[in-house]
Scaffold this active site. Structure first.
Site, PDB file in Angstrom:
ATOM      1  N   ASP A  41     -69.919   0.349  16.073  1.00  0.00           N
ATOM      2  CA  ASP A  41     -71.164   0.895  16.618  1.00  0.00           C
ATOM      3  C   ASP A  41     -72.400   0.191  16.096  1.00  0.00           C
ATOM      4  O   ASP A  41     -72.372  -0.503  15.077  1.00  0.00           O
ATOM      5  CB  ASP A  41     -71.283   2.366  16.215  1.00  0.00           C
ATOM      6  CG  ASP A  41     -71.622   2.527  14.725  1.00  0.00           C
ATOM      7  OD1 ASP A  41     -70.873   1.991  13.902  1.00  0.00           O
ATOM      8  OD2 ASP A  41     -72.654   3.155  14.412  1.00  0.00           O
TER       9      ASP A  41
ATOM     10  N   ASP B  42     -66.697  -6.068   5.785  1.00  0.00           N
ATOM     11  CA  ASP B  42     -67.981  -6.770   5.688  1.00  0.00           C
ATOM     12  C   ASP B  42     -68.228  -7.107   4.206  1.00  0.00           C
ATOM     13  O   ASP B  42     -67.686  -8.082   3.698  1.00  0.00           O
ATOM     14  CB  ASP B  42     -69.039  -5.829   6.288  1.00  0.00           C
ATOM     15  CG  ASP B  42     -70.423  -6.423   6.369  1.00  0.00           C
ATOM     16  OD1 ASP B  42     -70.542  -7.627   6.583  1.00  0.00           O
ATOM     17  OD2 ASP B  42     -71.415  -5.669   6.225  1.00  0.00           O
TER      18      ASP B  42
ATOM     19  N   LYS C 171     -65.323 -10.530   7.781  1.00  0.00           N
ATOM     20  CA  LYS C 171     -66.554 -11.302   7.523  1.00  0.00           C
ATOM     21  C   LYS C 171     -66.509 -11.802   6.087  1.00  0.00           C
ATOM     22  O   LYS C 171     -67.191 -11.265   5.211  1.00  0.00           O
ATOM     23  CB  LYS C 171     -67.783 -10.399   7.687  1.00  0.00           C
ATOM     24  CG  LYS C 171     -68.056  -9.896   9.075  1.00  0.00           C
ATOM     25  CD  LYS C 171     -69.448  -9.269   9.087  1.00  0.00           C
ATOM     26  CE  LYS C 171     -69.657  -8.400  10.283  1.00  0.00           C
ATOM     27  NZ  LYS C 171     -70.976  -7.725  10.254  1.00  0.00           N
TER      28      LYS C 171
HETATM   29  P1  IMP Z   1     -68.302  -2.856   4.183  1.00  0.00           P
HETATM   30  O1  IMP Z   1     -69.584  -3.548   3.891  1.00  0.00           O
HETATM   31  O2  IMP Z   1     -67.136  -3.810   4.176  1.00  0.00           O
HETATM   32  O3  IMP Z   1     -68.094  -1.672   3.289  1.00  0.00           O
HETATM   33  O4  IMP Z   1     -68.412  -2.291   5.642  1.00  0.00           O
HETATM   34  C1  IMP Z   1     -69.080  -1.079   5.810  1.00  0.00           C
HETATM   35  C2  IMP Z   1     -69.024  -0.580   7.205  1.00  0.00           C
HETATM   36  O5  IMP Z   1     -70.136  -1.133   7.888  1.00  0.00           O
HETATM   37  C3  IMP Z   1     -67.829  -0.960   8.053  1.00  0.00           C
HETATM   38  O6  IMP Z   1     -66.731  -0.137   7.863  1.00  0.00           O
HETATM   39  C4  IMP Z   1     -68.426  -0.755   9.427  1.00  0.00           C
HETATM   40  O7  IMP Z   1     -68.420   0.607   9.766  1.00  0.00           O
HETATM   41  C5  IMP Z   1     -69.843  -1.195   9.226  1.00  0.00           C
HETATM   42  N1  IMP Z   1     -70.037  -2.572   9.689  1.00  0.00           N
HETATM   43  C6  IMP Z   1     -70.020  -3.718   8.971  1.00  0.00           C
HETATM   44  N2  IMP Z   1     -70.261  -4.769   9.758  1.00  0.00           N
HETATM   45  C7  IMP Z   1     -70.408  -4.270  10.999  1.00  0.00           C
HETATM   46  C8  IMP Z   1     -70.679  -4.865  12.272  1.00  0.00           C
HETATM   47  O8  IMP Z   1     -70.808  -6.086  12.449  1.00  0.00           O
HETATM   48  N3  IMP Z   1     -70.771  -4.020  13.323  1.00  0.00           N
HETATM   49  C9  IMP Z   1     -70.629  -2.668  13.204  1.00  0.00           C
HETATM   50  N4  IMP Z   1     -70.387  -2.072  12.046  1.00  0.00           N
HETATM   51  C10 IMP Z   1     -70.276  -2.873  10.952  1.00  0.00           C
HETATM   52 MG    MG Z   2     -71.342   2.011  11.767  1.00  0.00          MG
END
Ligand code: IMP
Ligand code: MG
Length: 184
Positions: free
Chosen positions: A164, A108, A136
């Site tokens: 989740d 994300d 994303k």
């Molecule tokens: P990051 O922002 O790339 O560090 O993502 C952080 C964490 O947020 C990911 O590993 C997921 O656990 C969670 N996450 C991000 N986007 C989603 C989503 O669309 N659905 C569910 N969990 C998400």
């Molecule tokens: Mg989560």
């Protein structure tokens, strides 16, 4: 009496990727990884908990000898201020000189992947790449380069296939896009 099954009515969502499409894509990813890492005995390092379903499919789609390890990542804080990222567990084997593939369900902002990569680099692996089922790109805040991405998605919040919302819906066998959330 309440149903013992998941109450899907608390989330309003649209089907984004059905199970067969996800599995077909993961088989392609597994084939590509197997070709790219032929003769290298890579370590698939999954980021818990989101990776569980993806990892289960991906490891079976990889047709070369590969090791499987996990690390758990969770962040404490709110949506606005994600706070501190806590890593726990981690590989039970040395990663020095190993070909490591970090396996995530979704990238994300890139914060999780970026932090884990920084930590992994200190272990001096021979190579380090990211495999994610969902990417994303438009949400990126941290610069991470992703070698293997299953699907590019927009800014939607998705559930199922390991992902989740408030610890629920990980066990949905498909990926849905949340349209509305109640009580968030
Ligand atoms: P990051 O922002 O790339 O560090 O993502 C952080 C964490 O947020 C990911 O590993 C997921 O656990 C969670 N996450 C991000 N986007 C989603 C989503 O669309 N659905 C569910 N969990 C998400
Ligand atoms: Mg989560």
């Amino acid at each position: 009496m309440k149903s013992k099954h998941i109450d899907l009515t608390v989330q309003s969502f649209e089907l984004l990727f059905p199970q067969d499409r996800i599995q077909q894509r993961i088989r392609e990813m597994g084939r590509r990884i197997s070709d790219d890492y032929f003769g290298k005995r890579p370590v698939l390092l999954g980021v818990l908990k989101g990776c569980v379903v993806f990892m289960a499919d991906l490891m079976r789609a990889v047709t070369i000898p590969a090791e499987v390890e996990f690390i758990a990542a969770r962040s404490y804080g709110s949506k606005v201020d994600p706070g501190q990222l806590i890593l726990s567990g981690g590989p039970s084997t040395s990663l020095k000189g190993r070909h490591v593939l970090l396996v995530e369900a979704v990238v994300d902002t890139g914060r999780t992947a970026h932090s884990i990569l920084e930590w992994l680099k200190s272990m001096e692996p021979a190579s380090l790449e990211i495999v994610t089922l969902l990417n994303k790109k438009g949400r990126r805040e941290f610069d991470v380069s992703i070698k293997y991405a299953g699907f590019e998605i927009g800014n939607d919040f998705v559930i199922g296939y390991g992902l989740d919302h408030d610890q629920l819906y990980r066990n949905l066998p498909f990926i849905g896009k949340v349209i509305d959330t109640f009580g968030r």
